[in-house]
Write an enzyme that holds these catalytic residues in place. Structure first.
Site, PDB file in Angstrom:
ATOM      1  N   THR A 129       0.787  -1.324  -0.093  1.00  0.00           N
ATOM      2  CA  THR A 129       0.085   0.125   0.445  1.00  0.00           C
ATOM      3  C   THR A 129       0.820   1.563  -0.165  1.00  0.00           C
ATOM      4  O   THR A 129       0.734   2.039  -0.902  1.00  0.00           O
ATOM      5  CB  THR A 129      -0.919   0.110   1.186  1.00  0.00           C
ATOM      6  OG1 THR A 129      -1.559  -1.196   1.571  1.00  0.00           O
ATOM      7  CG2 THR A 129      -1.663   1.305   1.380  1.00  0.00           C
ATOM      8  N   GLN A 153       0.793  -8.520  -6.893  1.00  0.00           N
ATOM      9  CA  GLN A 153      -0.017  -9.980  -7.046  1.00  0.00           C
ATOM     10  C   GLN A 153       1.293 -11.080  -7.885  1.00  0.00           C
ATOM     11  O   GLN A 153       1.036 -12.645  -7.993  1.00  0.00           O
ATOM     12  CB  GLN A 153      -1.976 -10.485  -7.192  1.00  0.00           C
ATOM     13  CG  GLN A 153      -2.609  -9.345  -6.075  1.00  0.00           C
ATOM     14  CD  GLN A 153      -2.417 -10.549  -4.954  1.00  0.00           C
ATOM     15  OE1 GLN A 153      -2.095 -12.304  -5.037  1.00  0.00           O
ATOM     16  NE2 GLN A 153      -2.932  -9.647  -3.671  1.00  0.00           N
ATOM     17  N   CYS A 187     -14.136  -5.319   3.993  1.00  0.00           N
ATOM     18  CA  CYS A 187     -15.428  -5.053   4.623  1.00  0.00           C
ATOM     19  C   CYS A 187     -15.264  -3.713   5.491  1.00  0.00           C
ATOM     20  O   CYS A 187     -14.047  -3.857   5.737  1.00  0.00           O
ATOM     21  CB  CYS A 187     -15.255  -6.145   5.915  1.00  0.00           C
ATOM     22  SG  CYS A 187     -15.905  -7.529   5.342  1.00  0.00           S
TER      23      CYS A 187
END
Ligand SMILES: Cc1ncc(COP(=O)(O)O)c(C=O)c1O
Length: 383
Positions: free
Chosen positions: A76, A180, A326
């Site tokens: 990030t 990834q 979430c």
């Protein structure tokens, strides 16, 4: 179906368990290289050595032209550093609607600061619309591009070579989010030739909290963290030496076994998919079937609540995830699946299974049968 005696972890795109060799490298570094690499005295030497060795390993394993690697606290952070650096040198930024939240949130921030950002659509397979990309580059002369290599939710590859070639043609800077990709596909920075590239250790059995930003031109870095002037002032803060030691070990181990690892993960993913799709012909794979990374399957269980499926599997010790982030406990429908044209209900009805090197064929088959059982059960309830 019995509950498996051991938990079955199928969420390797979220994070991976650190290997024993990695744990050893981390604890060894904590014992012998605890000195501050910026200290002038000799206790700083093992830490300084470790930083040099890690950069060498990155250059070797990623086939990089130079050792231009900035250590960060996460993927990030590396993505934020890249986006801010692009923003400093370009008039606008082109990215896609299916990027990781670290890119999209940063893009939002830049927009609120008055920067121009264009998020390109993807087709129903999850692949960036290249006509839109060509149009954006042609109409925005001093744009920069930030694009992910592999999507974390679907595993779909973006046509990264084509995008970089196109950006080069227009003289645009390119950042590749390879969080990834590293560890799941061969990466050659010389062949790819991006301006910036992000990776993060915890996606290939290294420790969490260690990211890296490769910068072809380190002088193009716009620091987001200032202070003690570490890493040439490009990312201040005392380096996480133990974490970097873990990253180095994980990267070397993966580099030594990449072909076998890819084959193993693909065999598990394909076996899992074959069982589920044969027993539940109503289930569909989300995303481009043939252009997916070896370890990921994202399945649409039409008509059932994916959250309920994930919860029932969790209670059996099988850990996968719904393709959603979430927020404060409230699951949002996946922005990736929505961008691919799935309805909100379909996005909620989807679940991601991502395999790793520590998974076995036996547990994969067990997990697939449990998924079939639970999905059929929920289908009867929701029908
Ligand atoms: C594509 C992609 N980019 C960036 C990140 C962020 O990495 P980190 O978890 O190290 O912050 C992730 C993590 O899930 C990711 O999948």
């Amino acid at each position: 179906m019995r509950t498996p005696s051991q938990p079955i972890y199928l969420d390797h795109n979220a994070t991976t368990p650190p290997l024993p060799e990695v744990i050893r490298a981390v604890s060894e570094a904590l014992c012998v290289a605890y000195g501050n690499p910026s200290s002038g005295h000799r206790q700083g030497e093992p830490a300084r050595r470790l930083l040099l060795d890690a950069r060498e390993a990155l250059q070797r394993c990623l086939d990089a032209p130079e050792e231009h690697f900035i250590f960060t606290g996460s993927g990030t952070e590396a993505n934020n550093l890249a986006m801010r650096s692009l923003a400093r040198h370009a008039k606008s930024i082109i990215t896609s609607k299916v990027e990781h939240s670290s890119i999209l949130s940063c893009a939002d921030q830049l927009q609120t600061e008055g920067r121009s950002v264009e998020c390109i659509r993807v087709n129903p397979n999850g692949v960036v619309d290249m006509r839109a990309m060509r149009h954006q580059l042609a109409t925005h002369p001093e744009a920069a591009v930030s694009i992910q290599w592999i999507n974390n939710e679907t595993g779909v590859f973006q046509p990264i070579d084509e995008i970089i070639a196109l950006a080069r043609k227009h003289g645009s800077l390119v950042h590749v989010d390879a969080a990834q990709a590293v560890g799941k596909t061969k990466v050659s920075l010389k062949a790819l030739n991006p301006d910036f590239l992000t990776l993060t250790a915890h996606k290939f059995n290294g420790p969490a909290g260690v990211g890296v930003l490769y910068a072809r031109r380190p002088d193009f870095i716009e620091p987001i963290c200032v202070g003690g002037g570490q890493q040439g002032g490009r990312h201040a803060g005392t380096e996480n030496i133990a974490g970097i030691a873990g990253l180095k070990r994980a990267l070397e181990l993966r580099d030594d076994s990449l072909t076998e690892v890819i084959e193993h993960m693909r065999m598990l993913r394909d076996t899992f998919e074959k069982i589920v799709l044969k027993e539940c012909p109503w289930v569909r794979v989300n995303g481009y079937h043939d252009e997916r990374v070896c370890n990921t399957t994202n399945l649409l269980f039409e008509g059932i609540d994916g959250q309920a499926l994930v919860g029932r599997l969790d209670s059996k010790g099988i850990y996968c995830s719904q393709s959603s982030a979430c927020t404060a406990g409230r699951p949002e429908p996946s922005h990736v699946l929505r961008a691919m044209g799935l309805s909100e209900a379909q996005a909620y009805a989807s679940a991601r299974f991502s395999f790793g090197i520590t998974n076995t064929l036996h547990e994969t088959e067990l997990a697939a049968r449990s998924v079939v059982e639970e999905a059929e059960h929920l289908k009867r309830i929701f029908a």
